[in-house]
Each structure stands twice: as C-alpha cells, then as structure tokens.
Design a protein around this motif. Structure first.
Motif, PDB file in Angstrom:
ATOM      1  N   ASP A 152       0.837  -1.200   0.000  1.00 25.57           N
ATOM      2  CA  ASP A 152       0.000   0.000   0.000  1.00 25.57           C
ATOM      3  C   ASP A 152       0.873   1.251   0.000  1.00 25.57           C
ATOM      4  N   THR A 195      -4.999  -0.387  -6.073  1.00 24.74           N
ATOM      5  CA  THR A 195      -5.863   0.643  -5.501  1.00 24.74           C
ATOM      6  C   THR A 195      -5.881   1.840  -6.425  1.00 24.74           C
ATOM      7  N   GLY A 198      -8.762   5.689  -3.815  1.00 24.37           N
ATOM      8  CA  GLY A 198      -9.375   5.256  -2.571  1.00 24.37           C
ATOM      9  C   GLY A 198     -10.163   3.969  -2.634  1.00 24.37           C
ATOM     10  N   THR A 199     -10.245   3.355  -3.807  1.00 31.02           N
ATOM     11  CA  THR A 199     -10.940   2.067  -3.942  1.00 31.02           C
ATOM     12  C   THR A 199      -9.908   0.969  -4.171  1.00 31.02           C
ATOM     13  N   TYR A 200     -10.109  -0.150  -3.475  1.00 34.03           N
ATOM     14  CA  TYR A 200      -9.224  -1.301  -3.628  1.00 34.03           C
ATOM     15  C   TYR A 200      -9.903  -2.358  -4.500  1.00 34.03           C
ATOM     16  N   ALA A 222     -11.792  -0.159   1.552  1.00 34.81           N
ATOM     17  CA  ALA A 222     -10.584  -0.366   2.358  1.00 34.81           C
ATOM     18  C   ALA A 222     -10.169  -1.818   2.196  1.00 34.81           C
ATOM     19  N   THR A 224      -9.636  -3.929   4.403  1.00 35.84           N
ATOM     20  CA  THR A 224     -10.406  -4.760   5.339  1.00 35.84           C
ATOM     21  C   THR A 224     -11.842  -4.978   4.896  1.00 35.84           C
TER      22      THR A 224
END
Length: 426
Positions: A152, A195, A198-200, A222, A224
């Motif tokens: 990341d 990513t 902000g989007t994975y 995220a 998670t």
C-alpha cells in the motif's frame, strides 16, 4: 496507429526474447521498480518436467527490452524448495523499514498436497536470495498455494491467498501478523490487488488447472472491506483474452497512473519455450475495472495501441501432419508470423534460416492452441542478421494436453498449425 520500426512495443501472446536472444522465462511473475529500472521476477520453467528449477530475474528500462540478470533463488539442497518440489507465484517487495528485498512464493510437492508460503530475502534486488523456509503466522508455518502480494501507499505489505484471504505483514515483512480479510473469493486463485482513488480491487481467476478462464474482481473502500463482487475483467467468453492474472503494476505516464494487468498464457507441458504473456492497461471508473478491448501491441511509453510496422506477405498454411511446412522469404532484421489459435491447434516450430547457406539461425516451438479462438500474431522474432532469410513454419503433430488432480482432461483436440501471413519488420 502504426508504430515506427524502432518503437518499443509490448506485443501480447507471442514469445518474448531477452537481450541474448533467449525466451524470457518468468511466469507467475511480478515487477519491482527500483533505481530507474523495472525488475521482472518469475518462475523459470522447463519444457521437460514440472518441478522447481529456480526463480528468474530480468531487468528493463522500457518494459520491452529485457536483460537476464540471474536465477535469484535456485533449487535448494533440500526442504521446501529442494529437489522434486514446486516453487510458484514468486513475488518481491522492498521492505521500507529495513530496505531489504523480501520474496514470497508457493512451495509444494508435485502432488500439490504439501503447500506452504515460503520466504526469502536479499540486500540487493537482483542478488542471490537466501531462503528462510515457511512464512510464520501466529508462531506456525503458514499453509497456502496460489498467492500474491500488495504494497500500500503507506508501505504496509500484504499477502494475498487463494479463496480471498488477505494477511497484513509485520513491519519488517518477515511474518504474517494479522488476517484482515477471510474467504471473500471462494474458488478463486492467482490473486492480485491494486488501488485507485481510494478504492481497492482484488483480481482472481477460477480454478481450471493450466487452462485459461474468465477472471473476475471485487472492490472495497478499504483492504479490510467490505468486499463486493463486481463481475468479469474482460468480455465473457474471451477467457480474459486467453490469460490468467498474476500481478498489477502501477505505471506512471505523463503524470497519471496506468494500472498494468500482467497475465500468463500457460502452455503445458512446453512452458519454458511456448508459454507467453498478456500485459494490458486496465481502465478504472469508480468501482468498475475492465481490460476493455484487447490490444495485440501497444506502447508502454504512451499507453496507446500501436501496430507493428512492416511489409506483409501471404503464408497460407494449415496442417496437423508432423513435418508439413510452409516458408516465406524476408530481408529485414525481424519477422512476425500471423495465424489462428483455437481448440484444434497444436505446437508448430518456427525456424529462421540463412537464405544463402540454409543455416538455422533461430528455432522455437510456438503454441497455436487456445480455447477461445484468436486470429493474430503468433510469433515475433528476436533481432536477426542482415540479408536474405527464410521463415519456416512446421507442424509437429503434438499439442498441449494435461490432466488435473481429479483426472479431468484439458488441452487441445488436435494438432493443427494455421498461419495466414508473415510481416517483414525491416
């Protein structure tokens, strides 16, 4: 658009050659950008047997011209990467806290019944890596087979596993510290992550042994989660343009980031010579990810499609009989062969001969099989000496064929080799 003769293009679905004229042999791969160069790590495959030989490293400044650096992790005297073992899906990341290069891989026996995630490390990116055994998690070796990695923006490293498990690595990348995602892609393998704004995104293929299939993806706000299934990467039935995902590289072009999908076209059992690569720019729109239209060739400098420039001449040939051949004359330093691949395609041998003495200058086995039919480039030669030359395409009467653990048969239904033209690339 037509590329200039000296423009460096990524050409998909054909064998690539390194600066010594040998096939680039780096499958299930990843790329690390370091010191103004790209380093490609992958499985160094054989045409003769399916066992671990070593992991290869190549370097490039343009993603097209690859120099073989070395086997960075060879077969070990014993243990998880010893004789008659498997080593697959190699991934490398530079650990921000230590500066060391950390390598991860799937280790197994040849019956796929002893699967563990392995760990190796090195102080330099293209040096010989030291194998440390299985990656620990909660004080025990971490089991797993198909795997990937993701780093990341804040330097946190993650291990991606089959079925959609994700582990956060420790600060020094030496062990898995926390399982942060569990089972979001049941039946998924060959994971990759990226990513964007902000989007994975998590990419997976389905389980069809060496056969290609329609790869799919999920998205989340995220790592998670929550993770949401989004569908296919490429048009249904294209089998992800006859490829299986392995990694996504972030390319910086004119100040923007282009996400490069890296995929394999496996060719069992001739993986060392006939397996090829499909690298394509991904398009991201919100939580939608797509490969769009297939680009047979394109410029990694601009991200735009570009055709190989040259003079085309017919080479109409179709045969499944061993020894049948067709030839064409050319004078340029490189030549391309155009033809068809489909379920009835087999292995053909492409040879380049000196036009005066008949000496074989280059020879390679080429795969004309694909479950999803395709017409296009099947072979592009390495640089060749000046002068009159002959390209010869010969049917071998052999074809890709294999069986999975449940003894389901995969592969070609016949051994046809089909060509339509050659292109003298000047």
């Amino acid at each position: 658009m037509t590329g200039s003769p000296d423009e460096a293009l990524i050409v998909n679905g054909v064998p690539w050659f390194d600066t010594d004229g040998r096939p680039v042999n780096a499958h299930g791969a990843c790329i690390v950008e370091e010191g103004g160069a790209y380093y490609l790590f992958g499985e160094y495959r054989s045409d003769d047997f399916n066992a671990f030989i070593g992991f290869s490293c190549y370097s490039s400044t343009d993603l097209v011209t690859w120099k073989f650096e070395r086997i960075v992790l060879p077969q070990q005297p014993g243990g998880l990467l010893g004789p008659d073992r498997l080593g697959e899906r190699v991934k490398v990341m530079r650990c921000p806290s230590t500066g060391r290069f950390m390598m991860y891989m799937h280790t197994d026996d040849r019956t796929h019944t002893d699967a563990w995630i392995g760990l190796a490390s090195c102080d330099s990116i293209a040096g010989e890596y030291t194998f440390h055994g299985a990656l620990p998690f909660e004080g025990a070796p971490l089991p797993g087979w198909d795997m990937g990695t993701f780093q990341d923006a804040d330097g946190t490293g993650y291990l991606l596993l089959h079925e959609g498990d994700v582990f956060r690595l420790s600060d020094d990348y030496t062990h898995a510290e926390e399982k942060v995602v569990s089972g979001v892609a049941e039946g998924g393998e060959s994971p990759a992550m990226l990513t964007h704004d902000g989007t994975y995104f998590l990419l997976f293929s389905n389980k069809t042994s060496w056969e290609r299939n329609d790869n799919y993806y999920l998205s989340a706000p995220a790592i998670t989660g929550p993770w949401t299934s989004r569908g296919l990467l490429a048009p249904a039935g294209s089998l992800t343009f006859n490829s299986q995902c392995t990694f996504v590289l972030d390319l910086r072009l004119d100040g923007a980031v282009v996400h490069l999908y890296m995929g394999d076209r496996w060719s069992f059992p001739r993986q060392g010579s006939a397996a090829t690569y499909v690298w394509q720019p991904l398009t991201v729109d919100g939580d939608t990810l797509t490969l769009g239209s297939y680009l047979p060739s394109w410029s990694p400098r601009t991200g735009a499609p570009a055709d190989l420039a040259g003079r085309a001449a017919p080479l109409a040939f179709r045969s499944n009989r061993a020894g049948n051949a067709a030839e064409a004359v050319f004078t340029g330093h490189r030549v391309a062969v155009v033809g068809d691949s489909d379920e009835r395609g087999g292995y053909g041998r492409v040879e380049i001969l000196d036009g005066e003495r008949g000496q074989v200058l280059h020879s390679l086995l080429v795969d004309f099989y694909s479950k999803a039919p395709d017409h296009g480039l099947r072979y592009v030669s390495p640089p060749l000496p000046a002068g009159r030359k002959v390209v010869r395409v010969t049917a071998t009467g052999t074809y890709p064929e294999w069986f999975d653990k449940a003894r389901h048969r995969y592969g070609a239904l016949d051994a046809f080799v089909t060509t339509t033209e050659v292109i003298d690339l000047g």
